[in-house]
Scaffold this active site. Structure first.
Site, PDB file in Angstrom:
ATOM      1  N   ILE A 207      40.858  35.894  52.049  1.00 45.21           N
ATOM      2  CA  ILE A 207      41.746  37.055  52.012  1.00 45.21           C
ATOM      3  C   ILE A 207      42.145  37.296  50.561  1.00 45.21           C
ATOM      4  O   ILE A 207      42.650  36.390  49.902  1.00 45.21           O
ATOM      5  CB  ILE A 207      43.024  36.830  52.858  1.00 45.21           C
ATOM      6  CG1 ILE A 207      42.671  36.488  54.318  1.00 45.21           C
ATOM      7  CG2 ILE A 207      43.943  38.053  52.785  1.00 45.21           C
ATOM      8  CD1 ILE A 207      41.976  37.600  55.074  1.00 45.21           C
ATOM      9  N   HIS A 208      41.913  38.525  50.073  1.00 41.44           N
ATOM     10  CA  HIS A 208      42.332  38.801  48.695  1.00 41.44           C
ATOM     11  C   HIS A 208      42.665  40.254  48.410  1.00 41.44           C
ATOM     12  O   HIS A 208      43.245  40.570  47.380  1.00 41.44           O
ATOM     13  CB  HIS A 208      41.225  38.369  47.724  1.00 41.44           C
ATOM     14  CG  HIS A 208      40.107  39.360  47.627  1.00 41.44           C
ATOM     15  ND1 HIS A 208      39.125  39.476  48.580  1.00 41.44           N
ATOM     16  CD2 HIS A 208      39.833  40.298  46.681  1.00 41.44           C
ATOM     17  CE1 HIS A 208      38.284  40.431  48.229  1.00 41.44           C
ATOM     18  NE2 HIS A 208      38.680  40.949  47.084  1.00 41.44           N
ATOM     19  N   ARG A 209      42.340  41.182  49.321  1.00 41.36           N
ATOM     20  CA  ARG A 209      42.567  42.597  49.058  1.00 41.36           C
ATOM     21  C   ARG A 209      44.059  42.891  48.887  1.00 41.36           C
ATOM     22  O   ARG A 209      44.902  42.350  49.598  1.00 41.36           O
ATOM     23  CB  ARG A 209      42.040  43.448  50.213  1.00 41.36           C
ATOM     24  CG  ARG A 209      40.529  43.425  50.366  1.00 41.36           C
ATOM     25  CD  ARG A 209      39.870  44.401  49.440  1.00 41.36           C
ATOM     26  NE  ARG A 209      38.416  44.390  49.627  1.00 41.36           N
ATOM     27  CZ  ARG A 209      37.570  45.067  48.890  1.00 41.36           C
ATOM     28  NH1 ARG A 209      38.008  45.804  47.892  1.00 41.36           N
ATOM     29  NH2 ARG A 209      36.271  45.002  49.119  1.00 41.36           N
ATOM     30  N   ARG A 242      45.598  35.454  43.836  1.00 41.67           N
ATOM     31  CA  ARG A 242      46.536  36.483  44.259  1.00 41.67           C
ATOM     32  C   ARG A 242      47.148  36.141  45.621  1.00 41.67           C
ATOM     33  O   ARG A 242      48.335  36.325  45.852  1.00 41.67           O
ATOM     34  CB  ARG A 242      45.830  37.836  44.325  1.00 41.67           C
ATOM     35  CG  ARG A 242      46.763  38.992  44.724  1.00 41.67           C
ATOM     36  CD  ARG A 242      45.984  40.241  45.043  1.00 41.67           C
ATOM     37  NE  ARG A 242      45.217  40.674  43.888  1.00 41.67           N
ATOM     38  CZ  ARG A 242      43.973  41.120  43.949  1.00 41.67           C
ATOM     39  NH1 ARG A 242      43.336  41.166  45.099  1.00 41.67           N
ATOM     40  NH2 ARG A 242      43.347  41.515  42.859  1.00 41.67           N
TER      41      ARG A 242
END
Length: 359
Positions: A207-209, A242
């Site tokens: 998950i990074h968006r 992030r």
């Protein structure tokens, strides 16, 4: 010898560039100068890729990161322009849809240098995604658009870009990378053994968006779904910086097994051995398909719609219930992954088209 400058900044771009750089080196018809903007600066998301994949070391590294979109793109523009003025290339190659991509194409075109966009024509039709803005702007002013799919070609045609000399369906260069590096990954990666992961007995998640990491409700819902899945099947997540910051800032605890970001060989090993994939990454959706794994896409839409249309993937947004339902659907499903969605010998085809622009 003619010269091209390749602009890179993020993990997926390093992987794609490895294929084309190897071909350029083999034929020795073009000199390639690689510029790393520094957008991905963590060693496991940057330096390790150049080492593992034997990509020529960047001649320039701008070390531009940890800035907002405007600051990052602006600083990259300044840095790239200086390099282009010094190197005087015949063309610039950009990949994908990052701020590095946008800065590269603008800097080049302002100087009258041809631009080749690899992975052109992709659209999510979600203008809240910074990547969508970068794609549209890059495609609008590039000189050669190398599209991975018929859908990409059709998207450009709808936008009035349909010249046969400018738009070429080349296939997806990521397919070449997976094919070339998978055997090396099996030989060199010990990650699954080190983590004691049994084949087909864990889920790989990333998950990074920003749509997910910048929204507390989205982030909590996604990890709630992952935690439910982890009760029946281990979930392994290489944790993007992030995402790590967002989890810590919002005091979100999880049962997911998180590990540091991994190099490409370790990621291929995880892909080869996992049961299925849960991700919001565009590149990992295709890498899942190439490794014959179903994929649950934690977004409302995908640029790679053929994966969904052919039953290899599902989009679930950030909805924890839909996420768990998709896992239950895919955990025992079998599919025929032999269908050729993304072409063959893609790197060679791209190289031939690039030669037409450069020589």
């Amino acid at each position: 010898m003619k010269k091209i400058v390749t602009i890179l900044g993020a993990r997926p771009q390093f992987v794609k560039a490895a294929v084309l750089s190897r071909i350029i080196k083999e034929y020795q018809q073009i000199e390639e100068v690689i510029v790393h903007t520094g957008q991905h600066f963590d060693q496991n998301m940057s330096d390790v890729f150049f080492y593992e994949m034997e990509i020529p070391k960047p001649k320039y590294n701008l070390h531009i990161n940890r800035l907002g979109h405007a600051g990052m793109t602006g600083q990259m523009l300044i840095g790239i322009e200086k390099i282009l003025l010094k190197e005087q290339p015949s063309a610039v190659i950009v990949y994908g849809d990052t701020n590095s991509t946008l800065a590269g194409v603008i800097a080049a075109k302002k100087l009258g240098i041809k631009v080749i966009h690899i992975e052109a024509g992709l659209r999510s039709f979600n203008m809240n995604m910074p990547e969508e803005i970068n794609r549209i702007a890059t495609d609008a002013i590039s000189d050669l658009l190398l599209c991975p799919t018929d859908v990409g070609v059709a998207n450009l045609k709808k936008e009035g870009i349909n010249s046969s000399n400018k738009v070429v369906k080349s296939g997806d260069i990521m397919k070449d990378a997976v094919a070339y590096y998978s055997q090396m990954a099996n030989e060199k990666s010990t990650l699954c053994k080190d983590l004691r992961l049994e084949k087909d007995n864990f889920v790989l998640a990333t998950i990074h968006r920003q749509d997910n990491t910048n929204s507390i409700s989205n982030l909590k819902s996604i990890f709630s779904g992952l935690d439910q899945i982890s009760k029946t099947c281990s979930v392994i997540m290489p944790l993007h910086p992030r995402t790590k910051i967002a989890l810590e800032a919002n005091s979100i605890k999880t049962a997911v097994t998180t590990i540091a970001p991994v190099g490409y060989f370790d990621m291929l090993s995880l892909l080869n051995n996992c049961k299925l994939v849960i991700t919001d990454s565009g590149g990992l959706q295709k890498e899942s398909y190439y490794n014959k794994k179903h994929c649950i896409i934690v977004r409302e839409e995908t640029e790679w719609i053929e994966l969904v249309e052919n039953g290899f993937a599902k989009t679930v947004g950030s909805n924890s219930l839909k996420l768990v339902e998709a896992f239950d659907y895919f955990k025992s499903k079998t599919s025929d992954f032999s269908k050729n969605l993304y072409g063959e010998n893609v790197g060679e085809k791209m190289y031939a088209e690039i030669l037409k622009q450069v020589l």
